[in-house]
Design a protein around this motif. Sequence first.
Motif, mmCIF file in Angstrom:
data_model
loop_
_atom_site.group_PDB
_atom_site.id
_atom_site.type_symbol
_atom_site.label_atom_id
_atom_site.label_comp_id
_atom_site.label_asym_id
_atom_site.label_seq_id
_atom_site.Cartn_x
_atom_site.Cartn_y
_atom_site.Cartn_z
ATOM 1 N N LEU A 1 9.614 3.120 4.799
ATOM 2 C CA LEU A 1 8.805 2.281 4.166
ATOM 3 C C LEU A 1 9.392 2.136 2.867
ATOM 4 N N PRO A 2 9.218 0.690 2.444
ATOM 5 C CA PRO A 2 9.872 0.282 1.083
ATOM 6 C C PRO A 2 9.077 0.995 0.103
ATOM 7 N N PRO A 3 9.764 1.358 -0.958
ATOM 8 C CA PRO A 3 9.068 1.903 -2.109
ATOM 9 C C PRO A 3 7.761 1.167 -2.804
ATOM 10 N N ASN A 4 7.511 -0.188 -2.381
ATOM 11 C CA ASN A 4 6.398 -0.775 -3.073
ATOM 12 C C ASN A 4 5.412 -0.846 -1.833
ATOM 13 N N VAL A 5 5.293 0.109 -0.898
ATOM 14 C CA VAL A 5 4.121 0.483 0.098
ATOM 15 C C VAL A 5 3.420 1.357 -0.609
ATOM 16 N N VAL A 6 2.326 1.224 -0.994
ATOM 17 C CA VAL A 6 1.601 2.306 -1.749
ATOM 18 C C VAL A 6 0.646 3.013 -0.957
ATOM 19 N N GLU A 7 0.507 2.473 0.239
ATOM 20 C CA GLU A 7 -0.585 2.985 1.171
ATOM 21 C C GLU A 7 -0.371 2.769 2.572
ATOM 22 N N VAL B 1 -0.006 -2.732 0.784
ATOM 23 C CA VAL B 1 -0.848 -1.851 1.793
ATOM 24 C C VAL B 1 -0.813 -2.175 3.122
ATOM 25 N N ILE B 2 -0.154 -1.182 3.825
ATOM 26 C CA ILE B 2 -0.284 -1.434 5.371
ATOM 27 C C ILE B 2 -1.526 -0.860 6.048
ATOM 28 N N TYR B 3 -2.353 -1.593 6.701
ATOM 29 C CA TYR B 3 -3.542 -1.531 7.387
ATOM 30 C C TYR B 3 -3.057 -1.509 9.035
ATOM 31 N N VAL B 4 -2.903 -0.648 9.657
ATOM 32 C CA VAL B 4 -2.574 -0.948 11.025
ATOM 33 C C VAL B 4 -3.366 -0.322 12.242
ATOM 34 N N ILE B 5 -3.318 -1.127 13.271
ATOM 35 C CA ILE B 5 -4.445 -0.620 14.332
ATOM 36 C C ILE B 5 -3.349 -0.378 15.487
ATOM 37 N N ASN B 6 -3.639 0.793 15.865
ATOM 38 C CA ASN B 6 -2.729 1.628 16.905
ATOM 39 C C ASN B 6 -3.786 1.853 18.064
ATOM 40 N N ALA B 7 -3.115 1.836 19.498
ATOM 41 C CA ALA B 7 -3.969 2.205 20.408
ATOM 42 C C ALA B 7 -4.104 3.742 20.643
ATOM 43 N N ASP B 8 -3.261 4.594 20.250
ATOM 44 C CA ASP B 8 -2.973 5.930 20.628
ATOM 45 C C ASP B 8 -2.632 6.627 19.365
ATOM 46 N N SER B 9 -3.682 7.834 19.126
ATOM 47 C CA SER B 9 -3.432 8.505 17.836
ATOM 48 C C SER B 9 -2.309 9.355 17.956
ATOM 49 N N LYS B 10 -1.602 9.661 19.080
ATOM 50 C CA LYS B 10 -0.398 10.339 19.094
ATOM 51 C C LYS B 10 0.814 9.838 18.428
ATOM 52 N N ARG B 11 0.649 8.345 18.138
ATOM 53 C CA ARG B 11 1.479 7.730 17.372
ATOM 54 C C ARG B 11 1.392 7.844 15.973
ATOM 55 N N MET C 1 0.515 -8.147 -7.856
ATOM 56 C CA MET C 1 -0.558 -8.027 -6.852
ATOM 57 C C MET C 1 -0.409 -7.072 -5.578
ATOM 58 N N LYS C 2 -1.594 -6.679 -5.137
ATOM 59 C CA LYS C 2 -1.661 -5.799 -4.143
ATOM 60 C C LYS C 2 -2.059 -6.745 -2.840
ATOM 61 N N ILE C 3 -1.270 -6.607 -1.939
ATOM 62 C CA ILE C 3 -1.433 -7.459 -0.653
ATOM 63 C C ILE C 3 -1.433 -6.279 0.565
ATOM 64 N N CYS C 4 -2.703 -6.643 1.182
ATOM 65 C CA CYS C 4 -2.946 -5.611 2.471
ATOM 66 C C CYS C 4 -2.352 -6.443 3.713
ATOM 67 N N LEU C 5 -1.364 -6.054 4.338
ATOM 68 C CA LEU C 5 -1.078 -6.484 5.520
ATOM 69 C C LEU C 5 -1.435 -5.878 6.576
ATOM 70 N N ILE C 6 -2.325 -6.591 7.693
ATOM 71 C CA ILE C 6 -3.074 -6.189 8.712
ATOM 72 C C ILE C 6 -2.296 -6.403 9.988
ATOM 73 N N GLU D 1 -9.023 -1.853 -0.735
ATOM 74 C CA GLU D 1 -9.169 -2.765 -1.668
ATOM 75 C C GLU D 1 -7.943 -3.442 -1.995
ATOM 76 N N ALA D 2 -7.781 -4.775 -2.083
ATOM 77 C CA ALA D 2 -6.530 -5.501 -2.268
ATOM 78 C C ALA D 2 -6.817 -6.875 -2.913
ATOM 79 N N ASP D 3 -5.873 -7.635 -3.480
ATOM 80 C CA ASP D 3 -6.038 -8.845 -3.954
ATOM 81 C C ASP D 3 -5.802 -9.872 -2.893
ATOM 82 N N LEU D 4 -5.519 -9.639 -1.932
ATOM 83 C CA LEU D 4 -5.028 -10.605 -0.886
ATOM 84 C C LEU D 4 -4.967 -9.896 0.457
#
Length: 469
Positions: free
Chosen positions: A53-59, A35-45, A1-6, A166-169
């Motif tokens: 990142l663990p090996p099962n993080v694909v994006e 999949v890690i979808y991360v919202i960040n205030a500062d583009s410098k980061r 399963m592909k899971i997108c963590l936001i 795109e993800a399954d969850l």
Amino acid sequence: MKICLIAEGSYPYVTGGVSTWIQTLMTEMPEHEFVIYVINADSKRKGRYVYELPPNVVEVKEVCLDSYVMEKGKWGRRFQLPQEDLDNIVALISGDETLNWEGMFNLLRSGVFENTIDFLSSKDYLDIVERIAERVNHPLPFNDLFWTINSMILPLIVTVREELPEADLYHCVSTGYAGIAGVLAKHLHGKPLLLTEHGIYSREREEEIIKADWVKGEFKELWIRYFYTLSSAIYAAADEVITLFHRNKEIEVEMGCPEEKIRIIPNGVDVGEYAELPAVPDDGTIRIGAIVRVVAIKDIKTMIHSFALVEKEIPNAELYIMGSADEENIYYEECLQLVSSLGVNNISFTGQVNVSEYIGKMDMTVLTSISEGQPLAVLEAMANGKPVVATNVGSCKELLLGKTDDDEPAGIICPVLHYEKIAEALITLCRNRELREAMGKSGYERVSQFYRKSVFIDKYRTLYQSLGR
């Protein structure tokens, strides 16, 4: 399963309880892709991760809220937006329950606007602000209201206009802008949506706004209502809502989350990891540890004031503040100045450390936060048999005092911001070794019984399987 963590403003840029929770979740479930979808205030980061990142993080999809500064738009255009779209944005800002998120997404993602600035510099947007000014009915300069609303809606527009993998969850780890991204993902891809709320995001933003100098008093209510509106969107859209303890569930229900959606899954630690740590040195020094980031919401200044009183009564006491200090640089400098002005000698800011190398050497730990969920720092201390002095926030009272009157205390609970009471509790523990040991034993037994990492992971594994089928 592909899971997108936001996530928003946490993993993988900063350490802390939520970030550690995310890392643990992914590491312990190698059978899934993340999949890690991360919202960040500062583009410098961008790209500057503090976690491997663990090996099962694909994006990793990074959304930087300041990306709009590179955009160019022409002031004064008229897009002839339909009335329902104008009404919808007015509803968003004013907290009107008629808000239609599907219509909002369709408008902001449409080809009508080339970029974010196109909309915010349009006559249509000016009309919206004028309508809101009539509703607010405050004798305030229109210019101030215009830029306040601009600041509110800009991060939302940037978030909504981004593409979602795109993800399954989809699994959001807070409400707020991360929650809106999750609602959008469900709208676009039709997949299940899960929310885990560690602290109550909208309540935390409310506390910050009330104290903030950058928000004028007349606009505080507008900001607070806006964040509650964002939270209500994911409460309505989520298939399941996970919280960490009963009081959080009560608050979510009060805020409109359907009770039947909510289940409680506490955090957990691997008690075995804390069994063979270095012991407390027998050298006459009393060591107090604080596993905490140096940020305002952790209220390090109250901790410093408290220890200043402790040091006067217990000259052989030392305080170790163990956590990163580069997240809020100005606040960290203010803390250093406070230490100097109070003439405190025995405080050490260690920076980010391996907790297992330090916590065993502590006689007790302290947490002075003004807001928490279920702090990992408290669970770690309890797993190592250390008593804890903590403010009455989040689940700290439940962790330290138990759920029934028959439970033995694992520490002392104090009022928020009350540095004298916190100092009094620390002094009591400094002077009573038997009490420290008794509370430490109680904490260890409670964690061993109710807060094991294996249980926490098994429950999420089952939840993922049930939703992602």
